[in-house]
Scaffold this motif. Sequence first.
Motif, mmCIF file in Angstrom:
data_model
loop_
_atom_site.group_PDB
_atom_site.id
_atom_site.type_symbol
_atom_site.label_atom_id
_atom_site.label_comp_id
_atom_site.label_asym_id
_atom_site.label_seq_id
_atom_site.Cartn_x
_atom_site.Cartn_y
_atom_site.Cartn_z
ATOM 1 N N LEU A 110 0.813 -1.215 0.000
ATOM 2 C CA LEU A 110 0.000 0.000 0.000
ATOM 3 C C LEU A 110 0.849 1.269 0.000
ATOM 4 O O LEU A 110 0.424 2.306 -0.516
ATOM 5 N N SER A 111 2.037 1.203 0.588
ATOM 6 C CA SER A 111 2.841 2.417 0.766
ATOM 7 C C SER A 111 3.939 2.594 -0.277
ATOM 8 O O SER A 111 4.645 3.602 -0.257
ATOM 9 N N THR A 112 4.087 1.647 -1.183
ATOM 10 C CA THR A 112 5.182 1.721 -2.155
ATOM 11 C C THR A 112 4.930 2.812 -3.198
ATOM 12 O O THR A 112 3.867 2.838 -3.821
ATOM 13 N N PRO A 113 5.889 3.721 -3.395
ATOM 14 C CA PRO A 113 5.756 4.716 -4.476
ATOM 15 C C PRO A 113 5.791 4.023 -5.833
ATOM 16 O O PRO A 113 6.554 3.073 -6.036
ATOM 17 N N LEU A 114 4.975 4.486 -6.757
ATOM 18 C CA LEU A 114 4.881 3.848 -8.066
ATOM 19 C C LEU A 114 5.464 4.762 -9.140
ATOM 20 O O LEU A 114 4.914 5.832 -9.422
ATOM 21 N N PRO A 115 6.583 4.364 -9.748
ATOM 22 C CA PRO A 115 7.153 5.186 -10.824
ATOM 23 C C PRO A 115 6.293 5.116 -12.075
ATOM 24 O O PRO A 115 5.544 4.159 -12.288
ATOM 25 N N SER A 116 6.415 6.123 -12.894
ATOM 26 C CA SER A 116 5.688 6.146 -14.162
ATOM 27 C C SER A 116 6.178 5.015 -15.063
ATOM 28 O O SER A 116 7.342 4.608 -15.006
ATOM 29 N N LEU A 117 5.276 4.502 -15.897
ATOM 30 C CA LEU A 117 5.633 3.402 -16.797
ATOM 31 C C LEU A 117 6.151 3.895 -18.145
ATOM 32 O O LEU A 117 6.308 3.103 -19.074
ATOM 33 N N ARG A 118 6.422 5.181 -18.250
ATOM 34 C CA ARG A 118 6.993 5.698 -19.487
ATOM 35 C C ARG A 118 8.410 5.164 -19.676
ATOM 36 O O ARG A 118 9.144 4.956 -18.711
ATOM 37 N N LEU A 119 8.786 4.986 -20.929
ATOM 38 C CA LEU A 119 10.080 4.387 -21.243
ATOM 39 C C LEU A 119 11.231 5.209 -20.673
ATOM 40 O O LEU A 119 12.179 4.658 -20.093
ATOM 41 N N ALA A 120 11.161 6.525 -20.816
ATOM 42 C CA ALA A 120 12.241 7.381 -20.315
ATOM 43 C C ALA A 120 12.355 7.272 -18.798
ATOM 44 O O ALA A 120 13.462 7.233 -18.244
ATOM 45 N N THR A 121 11.211 7.196 -18.129
ATOM 46 C CA THR A 121 11.215 7.077 -16.668
ATOM 47 C C THR A 121 11.796 5.740 -16.237
ATOM 48 O O THR A 121 12.567 5.662 -15.272
ATOM 49 N N LEU A 122 11.437 4.682 -16.947
ATOM 50 C CA LEU A 122 11.961 3.360 -16.620
ATOM 51 C C LEU A 122 13.469 3.300 -16.838
ATOM 52 O O LEU A 122 14.189 2.650 -16.069
ATOM 53 N N ARG A 123 13.951 3.978 -17.862
ATOM 54 C CA ARG A 123 15.399 4.013 -18.090
ATOM 55 C C ARG A 123 16.106 4.714 -16.941
ATOM 56 O O ARG A 123 17.154 4.255 -16.466
ATOM 57 N N ARG A 124 15.538 5.836 -16.502
ATOM 58 C CA ARG A 124 16.138 6.551 -15.371
ATOM 59 C C ARG A 124 16.094 5.696 -14.110
ATOM 60 O O ARG A 124 17.034 5.708 -13.310
ATOM 61 N N LEU A 125 15.006 4.947 -13.944
ATOM 62 C CA LEU A 125 14.883 4.087 -12.769
ATOM 63 C C LEU A 125 15.944 2.988 -12.782
ATOM 64 O O LEU A 125 16.574 2.706 -11.753
ATOM 65 N N ILE A 126 16.151 2.381 -13.939
ATOM 66 C CA ILE A 126 17.168 1.332 -14.051
ATOM 67 C C ILE A 126 18.553 1.898 -13.756
ATOM 68 O O ILE A 126 19.362 1.288 -13.038
ATOM 69 N N LEU A 178 19.167 0.334 0.104
ATOM 70 C CA LEU A 178 17.792 0.119 -0.356
ATOM 71 C C LEU A 178 16.894 1.277 0.075
ATOM 72 O O LEU A 178 16.049 1.743 -0.700
ATOM 73 N N CYS A 179 17.081 1.738 1.304
ATOM 74 C CA CYS A 179 16.314 2.897 1.776
ATOM 75 C C CYS A 179 16.658 4.136 0.954
ATOM 76 O O CYS A 179 15.777 4.945 0.624
ATOM 77 N N THR A 180 17.933 4.282 0.616
ATOM 78 C CA THR A 180 18.353 5.408 -0.225
ATOM 79 C C THR A 180 17.690 5.339 -1.591
ATOM 80 O O THR A 180 17.242 6.358 -2.137
ATOM 81 N N LEU A 181 17.600 4.135 -2.137
ATOM 82 C CA LEU A 181 16.953 3.960 -3.438
ATOM 83 C C LEU A 181 15.485 4.370 -3.376
ATOM 84 O O LEU A 181 14.993 5.097 -4.256
ATOM 85 N N ILE A 182 14.784 3.927 -2.342
ATOM 86 C CA ILE A 182 13.368 4.281 -2.204
ATOM 87 C C ILE A 182 13.210 5.791 -2.060
ATOM 88 O O ILE A 182 12.302 6.401 -2.648
ATOM 89 N N ALA A 183 14.101 6.419 -1.297
ATOM 90 C CA ALA A 183 14.026 7.870 -1.118
ATOM 91 C C ALA A 183 14.231 8.597 -2.443
ATOM 92 O O ALA A 183 13.563 9.601 -2.728
ATOM 93 N N ARG A 184 15.135 8.100 -3.264
ATOM 94 C CA ARG A 184 15.388 8.741 -4.559
ATOM 95 C C ARG A 184 14.240 8.506 -5.532
ATOM 96 O O ARG A 184 13.859 9.409 -6.283
ATOM 97 N N VAL A 185 13.699 7.297 -5.517
ATOM 98 C CA VAL A 185 12.566 7.003 -6.398
ATOM 99 C C VAL A 185 11.356 7.843 -6.007
ATOM 100 O O VAL A 185 10.595 8.317 -6.862
ATOM 101 N N ALA A 186 11.177 8.049 -4.699
ATOM 102 C CA ALA A 186 10.002 8.771 -4.206
ATOM 103 C C ALA A 186 9.971 10.227 -4.653
ATOM 104 O O ALA A 186 8.914 10.860 -4.625
ATOM 105 N N ARG A 187 11.105 10.768 -5.069
ATOM 106 C CA ARG A 187 11.134 12.171 -5.487
ATOM 107 C C ARG A 187 10.291 12.418 -6.734
ATOM 108 O O ARG A 187 9.734 13.501 -6.913
ATOM 109 N N THR A 188 10.208 11.413 -7.601
ATOM 110 C CA THR A 188 9.490 11.604 -8.868
ATOM 111 C C THR A 188 8.343 10.620 -9.053
ATOM 112 O O THR A 188 7.576 10.750 -10.002
ATOM 113 N N ALA A 189 8.209 9.641 -8.171
ATOM 114 C CA ALA A 189 7.173 8.623 -8.334
ATOM 115 C C ALA A 189 5.826 9.137 -7.838
ATOM 116 O O ALA A 189 5.735 10.129 -7.111
#
Length: 255
Positions: A110-126, A178-189
């Motif tokens: 329920l609490s997980t931030p969800l990144p956009s499924l756009r290709l550019a966003t997925l590339r940045r996430l990877i 892992l916590c750092t990753l979630i914090a970074r993803v949460a900025r744009t998710a």
Amino acid sequence: MKAPDLMAGLYPPAVRERWGGEISHQVAESGIRSWPDTLTEAARLWLHPSDWPETLAGQTRRVLAVALFAITTVTALLVRATEPSAILTADVRHPVTSLWLAPILLGIGLSTPLPSLRLATLRRLITLVIRTLTVPALAVLAMYLTARSGLIEHPSRTAHAALIAYYWATLGFTALRLCTLIARVARTAAMPSTRRLCAALLLIGAGLALAAGQSLLALVQAAPHAGSVAVTLTLAILAAATISAGHDLGATKSR
């Protein structure tokens, strides 16, 4: 870092950003006498997210989502520290003693931030995942290869202590990254709604309370030692804090 700045750093991010300078200044002026009150107020604010100012839209939800993930990683380390245990487990082969995991996993979902499924966003996430987790992945790989190599079958006492220290340092470092990753993803998710976060806090708190109860039962049935007592107390404190924050957020939502 000076003590006043360290004290100010214990407050929730939004509070630090708005009043961090004032808090640090007051602590510096009052000296060590103000430390207990400062720590108490920092803890109180973490338990009352409704009192946080929002310097950015959605900041409270982002901080809570990251905090929940951090609590979950700490819980995983605590449960790992209790193994082997017949009463508190995290194994699908033992569903009864692993029941505490169910509300926690649901809360994470329920609490997980969800990144956009756009290709550019997925590339940045990877790219972000690779940059953040490469070093801990290499540390885990080195630990695995060392364990499987058979080179250290009968280590000396010093070597054994060093291996144990490396093991826990690797787990702790991986959890931190892992916590750092979630914090970074949460900025744009896309962040979960307040309602979902409230439910997540209560669910994870319930799971932690159940884990604390199972750990306490293990203490009663076996000779307790300092480590198991510390784990039980920590689980209980995390449960109480998470449930308290969930109730506070729920009360705010219902106003």
